[in-house]
Scaffold this motif. Structure first.
Motif, PDB file in Angstrom:
ATOM      1  N   GLY A   1       0.785  -1.230   0.000  1.00 59.59           N
ATOM      2  CA  GLY A   1       0.000   0.000   0.000  1.00 59.59           C
ATOM      3  C   GLY A   1       0.816   1.280   0.000  1.00 59.59           C
ATOM      4  O   GLY A   1       0.265   2.362  -0.198  1.00 59.59           O
TER       5      GLY A   1
ATOM      6  N   TRP B   1       1.890   6.071  -6.427  1.00 55.81           N
ATOM      7  CA  TRP B   1       1.032   6.006  -7.607  1.00 55.81           C
ATOM      8  C   TRP B   1       0.939   7.379  -8.271  1.00 55.81           C
ATOM      9  O   TRP B   1       0.507   8.353  -7.634  1.00 55.81           O
ATOM     10  CB  TRP B   1      -0.381   5.586  -7.198  1.00 55.81           C
TER      11      TRP B   1
ATOM     12  N   TYR C   1      -0.965  10.118 -10.561  1.00 55.67           N
ATOM     13  CA  TYR C   1      -2.398  10.387 -10.715  1.00 55.67           C
ATOM     14  C   TYR C   1      -2.567  11.765 -11.341  1.00 55.67           C
ATOM     15  O   TYR C   1      -1.641  12.599 -11.334  1.00 55.67           O
ATOM     16  CB  TYR C   1      -3.094  10.376  -9.344  1.00 55.67           C
TER      17      TYR C   1
ATOM     18  N   THR D   1       0.603   7.882  -2.419  1.00 57.98           N
ATOM     19  CA  THR D   1       0.719   6.424  -2.419  1.00 57.98           C
ATOM     20  C   THR D   1      -0.630   5.794  -2.754  1.00 57.98           C
ATOM     21  O   THR D   1      -1.675   6.466  -2.760  1.00 57.98           O
ATOM     22  CB  THR D   1       1.178   5.907  -1.050  1.00 57.98           C
ATOM     23  N   ALA D   2      -0.590   4.481  -2.990  1.00 59.30           N
ATOM     24  CA  ALA D   2      -1.837   3.750  -3.217  1.00 59.30           C
ATOM     25  C   ALA D   2      -2.762   3.890  -2.015  1.00 59.30           C
ATOM     26  O   ALA D   2      -3.985   4.031  -2.160  1.00 59.30           O
ATOM     27  CB  ALA D   2      -1.523   2.279  -3.489  1.00 59.30           C
ATOM     28  N   ASN D   3      -2.194   3.880  -0.811  1.00 55.62           N
ATOM     29  CA  ASN D   3      -3.005   4.059   0.398  1.00 55.62           C
ATOM     30  C   ASN D   3      -3.642   5.438   0.453  1.00 55.62           C
ATOM     31  O   ASN D   3      -4.781   5.582   0.911  1.00 55.62           O
ATOM     32  CB  ASN D   3      -2.157   3.844   1.645  1.00 55.62           C
TER      33      ASN D   3
ATOM     34  N   LEU E   1      -1.155  -1.867 -10.416  1.00 59.21           N
ATOM     35  CA  LEU E   1      -1.553  -1.928  -9.013  1.00 59.21           C
ATOM     36  C   LEU E   1      -0.384  -1.869  -8.039  1.00 59.21           C
ATOM     37  O   LEU E   1      -0.496  -1.256  -6.979  1.00 59.21           O
ATOM     38  CB  LEU E   1      -2.389  -3.188  -8.762  1.00 59.21           C
ATOM     39  N   THR E   2       0.702  -2.534  -8.377  1.00 61.70           N
ATOM     40  CA  THR E   2       1.864  -2.483  -7.482  1.00 61.70           C
ATOM     41  C   THR E   2       2.941  -1.564  -8.022  1.00 61.70           C
ATOM     42  O   THR E   2       4.043  -1.517  -7.480  1.00 61.70           O
ATOM     43  CB  THR E   2       2.448  -3.891  -7.259  1.00 61.70           C
TER      44      THR E   2
ATOM     45  N   ASP F   1       5.339   1.385  -8.549  1.00 58.33           N
ATOM     46  CA  ASP F   1       5.931   2.261  -7.535  1.00 58.33           C
ATOM     47  C   ASP F   1       6.843   3.250  -8.257  1.00 58.33           C
ATOM     48  O   ASP F   1       8.056   3.061  -8.341  1.00 58.33           O
ATOM     49  CB  ASP F   1       6.725   1.424  -6.529  1.00 58.33           C
TER      50      ASP F   1
END
Length: 296
Positions: free
Chosen positions: A190, A194, A196, A227-229, A265-266, A268
């Protein structure tokens, strides 16, 4: 740009629709390249990869904006769908570039799509501006071929290295369903970074590039590291749902495929919009939280 004309391919997609609406609202004439019989004077039929495009369609335009490409968010990436991902990007770009070359020095500014997938998908701790190295994954190779095809158009070419668009019909679409069902949580660890961008900033950035005649690669990515989180938690808060269930990477790879999971998805990769910031662009949604709020 009230007295100018823009030729747009990929006008039926999320970004294309929003860009066409923005330009039209400001009095810019938009000519859409479509794959069906024209429904009006603002449409021109074409068949990229099979027939040549008449250069006269592009002549005199302020810019030609190329947004074609099948969705990378469709799973799994079978061999057949990988072919579609490549074909839907390379052939339209080559068709446009060929027509622009015929126009020579009078060719319009060519603003052609690429993606932040150009950069390595697993690059923790590194920052990538437009001079960053290309990765060696499937998407990196695809973006490299895509950009090479665009650059054959001439010297006035901008390459839009776009991040996943934070929108209900963009990167949020699958995440919103999981969040609504109370199934959202960290993807893997997480903490992976990411890239965006909000749809409003995507459209404004493309117009900024056209208005200033910017060429070369341009990162269309939010300026604040996320981050994804960060994205997942912001979405859960906005929808008043929990964010607790961790999705194990091995399970995601088994269902979606290893390459797709690594690329989407992963991933980085900290991508910075250096060219936009250096040329005075102001983000409306400079954080992923602001982008999520705007999207909802």
């Amino acid at each position: 740009m009230p007295d100018k004309r823009v030729v747009l391919s990929g006008a039926s997609g999320l970004i294309g629709r929003a860009l066409a609406e923005s330009l039209t609202a400001d009095g810019v004439e938009v000519i859409r390249l479509v794959r069906h019989a024209p429904a009006g004077p603002g449409e021109v039929e074409w068949d990229p990869g099979r027939t040549r495009l008449d250069p006269a369609v592009l002549a005199g335009a302020a810019a030609v904006v190329n947004l074609n490409g099948a969705s990378i968010g469709r799973f799994p990436w079978t061999s057949r769908y990988r072919h579609e991902l490549v074909w839907s990007r390379i052939h339209p770009t080559q068709t446009l570039a060929r027509a622009l070359r015929v126009l020579g020095d009078d060719a319009p500014h060519f603003v052609s799509s690429s993606a932040v997938g150009y950069y390595p998908p697993d690059a923790a701790g590194q920052r990538f501006d437009e001079q960053g190295d290309r990765g060696d994954a499937f998407l990196s190779d695809l973006c490299g071929e895509w950009e090479s095809a665009a650059q054959t158009a001439g010297d006035r070419v901008a390459l839009l290295r776009t991040a996943p668009v934070v929108h209900r019909d963009g990167v949020l679409k699958p995440l919103m369903l999981l969040t609504k069902l109370g199934l959202s949580g960290p993807i893997g660890r997480g903490t992976q970074v990411w890239p965006y961008i909000s749809l409003d900033d995507e459209v404004a950035a493309i117009r900024h590039i056209i208005d200033r005649g910017i060429t070369g690669p341009v990162n269309l990515s939010g300026p604040t590291r996320a981050t994804a989180n960060d994205l997942g938690f912001a979405l859960a808060v906005a929808m008043n749902r929990p964010y607790v269930l961790r999705a194990p990477v091995f399970a995601l790879k088994a269902v979606l495929g290893a390459d797709a999971v690594q690329a989407l998805l992963t991933v980085d990769t900290h991508v910075v919009p250096a060219v936009l910031e250096e040329t005075g662009f102001t983000f409306r949604h400079p954080t992923v939280e602001a982008a999520v709020t705007a999207a909802l």
